[in-house]
Design a protein around this motif. Structure first.
Motif, PDB file in Angstrom:
ATOM      1  N   LEU A 175       0.552  -3.604  -3.246  1.00 32.92           N
ATOM      2  CA  LEU A 175       0.923  -3.116  -4.204  1.00 32.92           C
ATOM      3  C   LEU A 175       0.658  -1.579  -4.521  1.00 32.92           C
ATOM      4  O   LEU A 175       1.688  -0.930  -5.042  1.00 32.92           O
ATOM      5  CB  LEU A 175       0.663  -3.907  -5.537  1.00 32.92           C
ATOM      6  CG  LEU A 175       0.904  -3.704  -6.791  1.00 32.92           C
ATOM      7  CD1 LEU A 175       2.603  -3.910  -6.851  1.00 32.92           C
ATOM      8  CD2 LEU A 175       0.332  -4.651  -7.869  1.00 32.92           C
ATOM      9  N   GLY A 176      -0.328  -1.183  -4.130  1.00 33.42           N
ATOM     10  CA  GLY A 176      -0.667   0.143  -4.369  1.00 33.42           C
ATOM     11  C   GLY A 176       0.278   1.149  -3.822  1.00 33.42           C
ATOM     12  O   GLY A 176       0.696   2.057  -4.411  1.00 33.42           O
ATOM     13  N   MET A 177       0.650   0.833  -2.419  1.00 28.80           N
ATOM     14  CA  MET A 177       1.757   1.630  -1.988  1.00 28.80           C
ATOM     15  C   MET A 177       3.196   1.567  -2.627  1.00 28.80           C
ATOM     16  O   MET A 177       3.861   2.493  -2.947  1.00 28.80           O
ATOM     17  CB  MET A 177       1.982   1.048  -0.546  1.00 28.80           C
ATOM     18  CG  MET A 177       3.208   1.737   0.169  1.00 28.80           C
ATOM     19  SD  MET A 177       3.464   1.274   2.002  1.00 28.80           S
ATOM     20  CE  MET A 177       4.499  -0.133   1.592  1.00 28.80           C
ATOM     21  N   GLN A 178       3.558   0.398  -3.030  1.00 30.16           N
ATOM     22  CA  GLN A 178       4.716  -0.022  -3.872  1.00 30.16           C
ATOM     23  C   GLN A 178       4.988   0.947  -5.243  1.00 30.16           C
ATOM     24  O   GLN A 178       6.043   1.537  -5.577  1.00 30.16           O
ATOM     25  CB  GLN A 178       4.968  -1.283  -3.925  1.00 30.16           C
ATOM     26  CG  GLN A 178       5.205  -2.120  -2.889  1.00 30.16           C
ATOM     27  CD  GLN A 178       5.443  -3.768  -2.991  1.00 30.16           C
ATOM     28  OE1 GLN A 178       5.371  -4.099  -4.191  1.00 30.16           O
ATOM     29  NE2 GLN A 178       5.778  -4.470  -1.857  1.00 30.16           N
ATOM     30  N   LEU A 179       3.668   1.187  -5.900  1.00 26.88           N
ATOM     31  CA  LEU A 179       3.458   1.616  -7.174  1.00 26.88           C
ATOM     32  C   LEU A 179       3.657   3.058  -6.788  1.00 26.88           C
ATOM     33  O   LEU A 179       4.007   3.827  -7.816  1.00 26.88           O
ATOM     34  CB  LEU A 179       2.109   1.550  -7.895  1.00 26.88           C
ATOM     35  CG  LEU A 179       2.204  -0.162  -8.540  1.00 26.88           C
ATOM     36  CD1 LEU A 179       0.674  -0.266  -9.140  1.00 26.88           C
ATOM     37  CD2 LEU A 179       3.339  -0.763  -9.252  1.00 26.88           C
ATOM     38  N   MET A 180       3.490   3.633  -5.601  1.00 24.44           N
ATOM     39  CA  MET A 180       3.554   5.301  -5.653  1.00 24.44           C
ATOM     40  C   MET A 180       5.068   5.606  -5.256  1.00 24.44           C
ATOM     41  O   MET A 180       5.315   6.651  -5.033  1.00 24.44           O
ATOM     42  CB  MET A 180       2.747   5.459  -4.375  1.00 24.44           C
ATOM     43  CG  MET A 180       1.308   5.345  -4.492  1.00 24.44           C
ATOM     44  SD  MET A 180       0.140   6.619  -3.462  1.00 24.44           S
ATOM     45  CE  MET A 180       0.328   5.369  -1.961  1.00 24.44           C
ATOM     46  N   CYS A 181       5.845   4.459  -4.977  1.00 27.66           N
ATOM     47  CA  CYS A 181       7.395   4.731  -4.985  1.00 27.66           C
ATOM     48  C   CYS A 181       8.213   5.168  -6.440  1.00 27.66           C
ATOM     49  O   CYS A 181       7.688   4.947  -7.490  1.00 27.66           O
ATOM     50  CB  CYS A 181       8.134   3.534  -4.420  1.00 27.66           C
ATOM     51  SG  CYS A 181       7.625   3.315  -2.722  1.00 27.66           S
ATOM     52  N   ASP A 182       9.302   5.506  -6.275  1.00 28.31           N
ATOM     53  CA  ASP A 182      10.257   6.018  -7.536  1.00 28.31           C
ATOM     54  C   ASP A 182      10.419   4.618  -8.478  1.00 28.31           C
ATOM     55  O   ASP A 182      10.428   4.655  -9.572  1.00 28.31           O
ATOM     56  CB  ASP A 182      11.453   6.540  -6.997  1.00 28.31           C
ATOM     57  CG  ASP A 182      11.340   7.900  -6.312  1.00 28.31           C
ATOM     58  OD1 ASP A 182      10.444   8.637  -6.856  1.00 28.31           O
ATOM     59  OD2 ASP A 182      12.296   8.223  -5.851  1.00 28.31           O
ATOM     60  N   TYR A 183      10.712   3.538  -7.761  1.00 31.95           N
ATOM     61  CA  TYR A 183      11.142   2.235  -8.529  1.00 31.95           C
ATOM     62  C   TYR A 183      10.960   0.971  -7.868  1.00 31.95           C
ATOM     63  O   TYR A 183      10.973   1.238  -6.712  1.00 31.95           O
ATOM     64  CB  TYR A 183      12.530   2.376  -8.727  1.00 31.95           C
ATOM     65  CG  TYR A 183      13.044   1.045  -9.781  1.00 31.95           C
ATOM     66  CD1 TYR A 183      13.023   1.130 -10.737  1.00 31.95           C
ATOM     67  CD2 TYR A 183      13.800   0.309  -8.946  1.00 31.95           C
ATOM     68  CE1 TYR A 183      13.383  -0.119 -11.771  1.00 31.95           C
ATOM     69  CE2 TYR A 183      14.426  -0.811  -9.613  1.00 31.95           C
ATOM     70  CZ  TYR A 183      14.107  -0.777 -10.706  1.00 31.95           C
ATOM     71  OH  TYR A 183      14.564  -2.024 -11.601  1.00 31.95           O
TER      72      TYR A 183
END
Length: 212
Positions: free
Chosen positions: A95-103
């Motif tokens: 989830l940490g990786m996903q939260l670093m994305c735009d959306y």
């Protein structure tokens, strides 16, 4: 592989005075990341303090949970403004990786905007979440030094990042998707290195060796 050989391969790399910081924002799997770092011969500080995070040599941004709730926790401490400004190597996990994305589609969540990518849900025809071992391939960057193509890692997720220019490793689950991503000093892995046996420890070791 003998215990001595593994010990030599996972010999602790040098770090500066800032050490290793794990961002503590109430998300899951933080302790397991800390234990994985300890197995490599280091101690890591769990903190939500912005100055401690900025001063660290390496920052790990873990996460297990729901995207919109996790983003609310980051905003409650002001960390959503701190993380994108970090200059040292940063590793987002799951989830940490996903939260670093735009959306992220999960919870209609606006992310930190570090990676120019969207996080989408797996096709409804697939069993989600994807839980268990799957292999990674098309490996790029120093993060995967010493890791074989099609090495197996452990994953638990229902959302994914489609392959993009910043993809440095891929996995197939109904579709080929991004299982690792890199932009400048920011790295992200969809899988859990702390649960991925020797390969996961090697990937963590590689991250800790990256020069800031």
């Amino acid at each position: 592989m003998s215990d001595n050989k593994l010990k030599n391969e996972l010999e602790a790399p040098p770090l500066g005075a800032g050490g290793i910081t794990i961002i503590d924002y109430g998300a899951g799997n933080i302790q397991s990341i800390k234990f994985a770092v300890q197995r490599l011969g280091f101690e890591a500080v769990l903190t939500s303090d912005a100055e401690e995070i900025r001063a660290a040599d390496k920052v790990i941004f873990p996460g297990v949970g729901e995207a919109s709730s996790a983003m609310k926790m980051l905003k409650s401490t002001g960390l959503e403004k701190v993380i994108p400004t970090l200059k040292q190597p940063v590793l987002g996990i799951c989830l940490g990786m996903q939260l670093m994305c735009d959306y992220c589609e999960e919870g209609d969540t606006t992310g930190l905007g570090i990676f120019d990518a969207q996080v989408v849900k797996f096709n409804n025809k697939l069993k989600v979440p994807q839980i268990g071992w799957n292999h990674i391939f098309d490996l790029k960057s120093e993060l995967f030094e010493g890791i074989n193509e099609k090495e197996y890692v452990y994953l638990v997720h229902s959302f994914y990042i489609p392959e993009c220019e910043e993809t440095i490793a891929s996995t197939e689950y109904g579709v080929e998707y991004t299982s690792a991503i890199k932009k400048n000093n920011f790295y992200g892995v969809q899988f859990h290195p702390e649960k991925s046996s020797n390969a996961g420890e090697k990937i963590l070791q590689n991250f800790l060796k990256i020069e800031g």
